[in-house]
Design a protein around this motif. Structure first.
Motif, PDB file in Angstrom:
ATOM      1  N   ARG A  17       0.331  -0.932   0.412  1.00 33.43           N
ATOM      2  CA  ARG A  17      -0.215  -0.026  -0.042  1.00 33.43           C
ATOM      3  C   ARG A  17       0.685   1.337  -0.432  1.00 33.43           C
ATOM      4  O   ARG A  17       0.446   2.479  -0.583  1.00 33.43           O
ATOM      5  CB  ARG A  17      -0.661   0.192   1.542  1.00 33.43           C
ATOM      6  CG  ARG A  17      -2.237  -0.639   1.073  1.00 33.43           C
ATOM      7  CD  ARG A  17      -3.336  -0.384   2.339  1.00 33.43           C
ATOM      8  NE  ARG A  17      -3.931   1.094   2.304  1.00 33.43           N
ATOM      9  CZ  ARG A  17      -4.430   1.808   1.108  1.00 33.43           C
ATOM     10  NH1 ARG A  17      -5.285   1.068   0.762  1.00 33.43           N
ATOM     11  NH2 ARG A  17      -4.892   3.141   1.312  1.00 33.43           N
ATOM     12  N   TYR A  25      -9.649   1.979   1.598  1.00 33.00           N
ATOM     13  CA  TYR A  25      -9.425   1.018   1.885  1.00 33.00           C
ATOM     14  C   TYR A  25     -11.251   0.462   2.534  1.00 33.00           C
ATOM     15  O   TYR A  25     -12.278   1.435   2.079  1.00 33.00           O
ATOM     16  CB  TYR A  25      -8.984   1.441   3.629  1.00 33.00           C
ATOM     17  CG  TYR A  25      -8.247   0.667   4.108  1.00 33.00           C
ATOM     18  CD1 TYR A  25      -7.647  -0.382   4.066  1.00 33.00           C
ATOM     19  CD2 TYR A  25      -7.031   1.739   4.377  1.00 33.00           C
ATOM     20  CE1 TYR A  25      -6.139  -0.501   4.497  1.00 33.00           C
ATOM     21  CE2 TYR A  25      -6.045   2.001   4.656  1.00 33.00           C
ATOM     22  CZ  TYR A  25      -5.503   0.830   4.763  1.00 33.00           C
ATOM     23  OH  TYR A  25      -4.379   0.308   5.259  1.00 33.00           O
ATOM     24  N   GLU A  63      -6.260  -3.518  -0.438  1.00 33.47           N
ATOM     25  CA  GLU A  63      -7.311  -1.999  -0.033  1.00 33.47           C
ATOM     26  C   GLU A  63      -8.587  -3.195   0.803  1.00 33.47           C
ATOM     27  O   GLU A  63      -9.107  -2.247   1.207  1.00 33.47           O
ATOM     28  CB  GLU A  63      -7.952  -1.290  -1.178  1.00 33.47           C
ATOM     29  CG  GLU A  63      -6.384  -1.047  -1.778  1.00 33.47           C
ATOM     30  CD  GLU A  63      -6.200  -2.203  -3.016  1.00 33.47           C
ATOM     31  OE1 GLU A  63      -5.399  -1.844  -3.720  1.00 33.47           O
ATOM     32  OE2 GLU A  63      -6.662  -3.476  -3.291  1.00 33.47           O
ATOM     33  N   ALA A 123     -12.421   5.276   3.347  1.00 28.97           N
ATOM     34  CA  ALA A 123     -12.698   4.232   3.649  1.00 28.97           C
ATOM     35  C   ALA A 123     -14.514   3.973   3.658  1.00 28.97           C
ATOM     36  O   ALA A 123     -15.184   4.382   3.861  1.00 28.97           O
ATOM     37  CB  ALA A 123     -12.122   3.999   5.559  1.00 28.97           C
TER      38      ALA A 123
END
Ligand code: SAM
Length: 196
Positions: A17, A25, A63, A123
């Motif tokens: 990452r 994410y 991810e 996220a």
């Protein structure tokens, strides 16, 4: 042996990452894991494995984060644990470690519909929940937990022609719909049809 020495060592999800653009994410929250039967737990694991497959098509797979991931999940998950991000603790702690203070929670009980304005978050949270029928109001609990811990939560639903009826509720299908909208630029209705 000489040839082998030229191979790069396999990177951990964290290292991978750090080399990549700032992709969000996609977190599967397992806080309701213990409420499931063994059979349902197996389904949760399978759907998470299918999420990994989807993400690898678009990104790298790292991810994908699974939070509240206990020993039993690790044992039951047949996918590549070393290629995804597995976090034992609460989602809010994971987010704080990553310095993420606002998320989109995919929630069929939300008032607002997911839109491209929501694609700026770092996220997306999907409930690690398997319940046939889906009439139990479980996902909002995940949002409440996050808010209590100081995370800003945008609760968003996915609809087909304005209604959640007809939207597949499997964890991997929900992720697939988001990816089709976000990466392929498809409309929500198109994305839902393609993931049905
Ligand atoms: N009865 C459960 C509940 O209360 O949400 C259904 C859970 S569903 C099987 C698993 C997860 O998929 C949910 O936690 C949510 O994150 C996501 N999901 C399912 N349908 C959705 C929809 N129409 N819109 C947004 N998210 C959805």
């Amino acid at each position: 042996l000489c040839m082998m020495e030229k191979f790069e060592p396999v990177l951990t999800p964290e290292e991978l990452r750090s080399k990549l653009p700032d992709w969000p994410y996609f977190i599967v929250d397992l806080q309701l894991w213990d409420k499931h039967t063994q059979k349902e737990k197996g389904k949760v694991c399978l759907q998470i494995n299918q999420c990994y497959g989807l993400l690898r098509d678009y990104f790298t797979g790292s991810e994908l984060a699974v939070t509240w991931a206990g020993e039993e999940f690790r044992k039951m998950f047949h996918g590549p644990l070393d290629r995804i991000t597995v976090y034992d603790g609460p989602t809010a702690e994971f987010l704080k470690e990553k310095k993420i203070d606002e998320v989109v929670l995919l929630d069929p009980w939300a008032d607002e519909v997911l839109s491209e304005k929501d694609f700026d978050v770092k996220a997306f949270i999907i409930g690690g929940i398997v319940d046939t029928g889906g009439e139990k109001k479980l996902t909002p609990k995940i949002g409440e937990e996050l808010e209590k811990a100081g995370i800003k939560v945008r609760r968003r639903k996915i609809v087909l022609k304005g209604d959640i009826l007809g939207v597949p509720d499997r964890i991997n299908r929900i992720l697939g719909i988001i990816l089709k909208m976000m990466v392929e630029g498809k409309s929500m209705d198109e994305a839902v049809y393609e993931m049905q």
